[in-house]
Enzyme design. Sequence first.
Site, PDB file in Angstrom:
ATOM      1  N   SER A 152       0.862  -1.200   0.000  1.00 20.95           N
ATOM      2  CA  SER A 152       0.000   0.000   0.000  1.00 20.95           C
ATOM      3  C   SER A 152       0.885   1.233   0.000  1.00 20.95           C
ATOM      4  O   SER A 152       2.015   1.192   0.513  1.00 20.95           O
ATOM      5  CB  SER A 152      -0.871   0.013   1.256  1.00 20.95           C
ATOM      6  OG  SER A 152      -1.508   1.267   1.402  1.00 20.95           O
TER       7      SER A 152
ATOM      8  N   TYR B  88      -1.431  -0.789  10.537  1.00 19.06           N
ATOM      9  CA  TYR B  88      -1.650  -1.182   9.134  1.00 19.06           C
ATOM     10  C   TYR B  88      -0.494  -0.664   8.274  1.00 19.06           C
ATOM     11  O   TYR B  88       0.115  -1.421   7.509  1.00 19.06           O
ATOM     12  CB  TYR B  88      -2.993  -0.629   8.630  1.00 19.06           C
ATOM     13  CG  TYR B  88      -3.202  -0.836   7.148  1.00 19.06           C
ATOM     14  CD1 TYR B  88      -3.536  -2.088   6.644  1.00 19.06           C
ATOM     15  CD2 TYR B  88      -3.055   0.216   6.246  1.00 19.06           C
ATOM     16  CE1 TYR B  88      -3.714  -2.289   5.286  1.00 19.06           C
ATOM     17  CE2 TYR B  88      -3.234   0.032   4.884  1.00 19.06           C
ATOM     18  CZ  TYR B  88      -3.568  -1.219   4.403  1.00 19.06           C
ATOM     19  OH  TYR B  88      -3.728  -1.414   3.056  1.00 19.06           O
TER      20      TYR B  88
HETATM   21  P1  NAP Z   1     -11.047  -5.965   0.886  1.00 18.39           P
HETATM   22  O1  NAP Z   1     -12.152  -6.100  -0.060  1.00 18.39           O
HETATM   23  O2  NAP Z   1     -11.317  -5.627   2.304  1.00 18.39           O
HETATM   24  O3  NAP Z   1     -10.182  -7.290   0.811  1.00 18.39           O
HETATM   25  C1  NAP Z   1      -9.543  -7.856   1.867  1.00 18.39           C
HETATM   26  C2  NAP Z   1      -9.333  -9.313   1.470  1.00 18.39           C
HETATM   27  O4  NAP Z   1      -8.526  -9.931   2.465  1.00 18.39           O
HETATM   28  C3  NAP Z   1     -10.650 -10.066   1.397  1.00 18.39           C
HETATM   29  O5  NAP Z   1     -10.636 -10.916   0.271  1.00 18.39           O
HETATM   30  C4  NAP Z   1     -10.653 -10.882   2.686  1.00 18.39           C
HETATM   31  O6  NAP Z   1     -11.292 -12.141   2.554  1.00 18.39           O
HETATM   32  C5  NAP Z   1      -9.170 -11.113   2.898  1.00 18.39           C
HETATM   33  N1  NAP Z   1      -8.863 -11.361   4.311  1.00 18.39           N
HETATM   34  C6  NAP Z   1      -8.910 -10.484   5.344  1.00 18.39           C
HETATM   35  N2  NAP Z   1      -8.600 -11.118   6.497  1.00 18.39           N
HETATM   36  C7  NAP Z   1      -8.361 -12.408   6.183  1.00 18.39           C
HETATM   37  C8  NAP Z   1      -7.988 -13.573   6.922  1.00 18.39           C
HETATM   38  N3  NAP Z   1      -7.823 -13.549   8.272  1.00 18.39           N
HETATM   39  N4  NAP Z   1      -7.823 -14.741   6.256  1.00 18.39           N
HETATM   40  C9  NAP Z   1      -8.013 -14.795   4.938  1.00 18.39           C
HETATM   41  N5  NAP Z   1      -8.349 -13.748   4.172  1.00 18.39           N
HETATM   42  C10 NAP Z   1      -8.521 -12.562   4.788  1.00 18.39           C
HETATM   43  O7  NAP Z   1     -10.053  -4.865   0.393  1.00 18.39           O
HETATM   44  P2  NAP Z   1      -9.204  -4.649  -0.964  1.00 18.39           P
HETATM   45  O8  NAP Z   1      -9.216  -3.207  -1.143  1.00 18.39           O
HETATM   46  O9  NAP Z   1      -9.630  -5.527  -2.069  1.00 18.39           O
HETATM   47  O10 NAP Z   1      -7.756  -5.060  -0.421  1.00 18.39           O
HETATM   48  C11 NAP Z   1      -6.941  -6.026  -1.028  1.00 18.39           C
HETATM   49  C12 NAP Z   1      -5.482  -5.704  -0.702  1.00 18.39           C
HETATM   50  O11 NAP Z   1      -5.154  -4.416  -1.247  1.00 18.39           O
HETATM   51  C13 NAP Z   1      -5.196  -5.605   0.800  1.00 18.39           C
HETATM   52  O12 NAP Z   1      -3.927  -6.186   1.077  1.00 18.39           O
HETATM   53  C14 NAP Z   1      -5.162  -4.108   1.045  1.00 18.39           C
HETATM   54  O13 NAP Z   1      -4.362  -3.776   2.164  1.00 18.39           O
HETATM   55  C15 NAP Z   1      -4.558  -3.618  -0.260  1.00 18.39           C
HETATM   56  N6  NAP Z   1      -4.827  -2.182  -0.549  1.00 18.39           N
HETATM   57  C16 NAP Z   1      -6.085  -1.756  -0.848  1.00 18.39           C
HETATM   58  C17 NAP Z   1      -6.279  -0.404  -1.148  1.00 18.39           C
HETATM   59  C18 NAP Z   1      -7.631   0.153  -1.497  1.00 18.39           C
HETATM   60  O14 NAP Z   1      -7.754   1.389  -1.619  1.00 18.39           O
HETATM   61  N7  NAP Z   1      -8.668  -0.657  -1.699  1.00 18.39           N
HETATM   62  C19 NAP Z   1      -5.204   0.479  -1.133  1.00 18.39           C
HETATM   63  C20 NAP Z   1      -3.951  -0.005  -0.816  1.00 18.39           C
HETATM   64  C21 NAP Z   1      -3.762  -1.354  -0.543  1.00 18.39           C
HETATM   65  P3  NAP Z   1     -12.872 -12.343   2.847  1.00 18.39           P
HETATM   66  O15 NAP Z   1     -13.578 -11.131   2.306  1.00 18.39           O
HETATM   67  O16 NAP Z   1     -13.190 -13.610   2.138  1.00 18.39           O
HETATM   68  O17 NAP Z   1     -13.025 -12.455   4.343  1.00 18.39           O
END
Ligand code: NAP
Length: 230
Positions: free
Chosen positions: A126, A139
């Site tokens: 991130s 985080y």
């Molecule tokens: P999200 O929809 O909240 O995705 C989080 C994912 O992680 C979900 O698929 C969730 O699975 C999984 N997860 C969380 N805790 C878990 C656990 N204990 N065991 C297994 N799986 C787990 O958010 P996203 O935005 O798509 O994020 C994906 C990645 O991108 C993350 O690493 C996040 O830090 C990074 N990121 C996102 C952004 C943004 O703006 N969206 C920006 C920078 C970085 P379930 O839903 O099946 O529980």
Amino acid sequence: MKVALVTGGGRGIGRAIARDLAADHRVAITWRTSRPNEAAEAITSIRADLADPQTCRSVVDRVIREFGRLDVIVNNAGLVKPTPKDDFDVVTARAVLDVNLLAPGAMLAAALPHLERGASIVNISSVNAVLPPRDASIYGASKAALNLWTRAMAKELGARGIRVNAVAPGAINIPEEPRPTELTRLFEQDTALGRIGAPEDVAQAVRFLASDQAGFITGEVLTVSGGYRL
Ligand code: NAP
């Protein structure tokens, strides 16, 4: 065909990555609460809570049983939780570190006996690894540590021909949980390209780093933010 494992592939950025890779890989994803539609997505899905390192081993075992090989691991699953300094909850902080930093470590350890020359690991970091998020410092710290771990593993695995890189997204709107319009506008104002990101923007960068086209790239963190806070 190469085999890719995408953690947290049931929704958001992970889902876009899995869909994109499915065009020319056999893809397995993990999910914990967001159950995917396997047939519609053309993927194998494995239910797993990655906070438990033993689970990472069983995920890899299942992939090897089903596909016989593993070429690409995308450590996408991530947990964002507030960890305010004046109300610090160590259980919450540990949960963030477990999923964001330690699960990729456990996944790699489980996968290493199966990874051959040309394998590629892509960690989803991130911009908050370098731009501290308010009230979510653990985080940010977990992603900063993930960046360092990416470089460390690149160094240690280079001789085996295994590449390790990271993609650091800026603000990305995911369809399951779009940001409020006002917040989106604030991000847009702070972004050189004037728009918030889409999950597919991240998927394109992952595709490149996972591919042989990036065969001489390792230990890098590729920011995909549209020029956030330049
Ligand atoms: P999200 O929809 O909240 O995705 C989080 C994912 O992680 C979900 O698929 C969730 O699975 C999984 N997860 C969380 N805790 C878990 C656990 N204990 N065991 C297994 N799986 C787990 O958010 P996203 O935005 O798509 O994020 C994906 C990645 O991108 C993350 O690493 C996040 O830090 C990074 N990121 C996102 C952004 C943004 O703006 N969206 C920006 C920078 C970085 P379930 O839903 O099946 O529980």
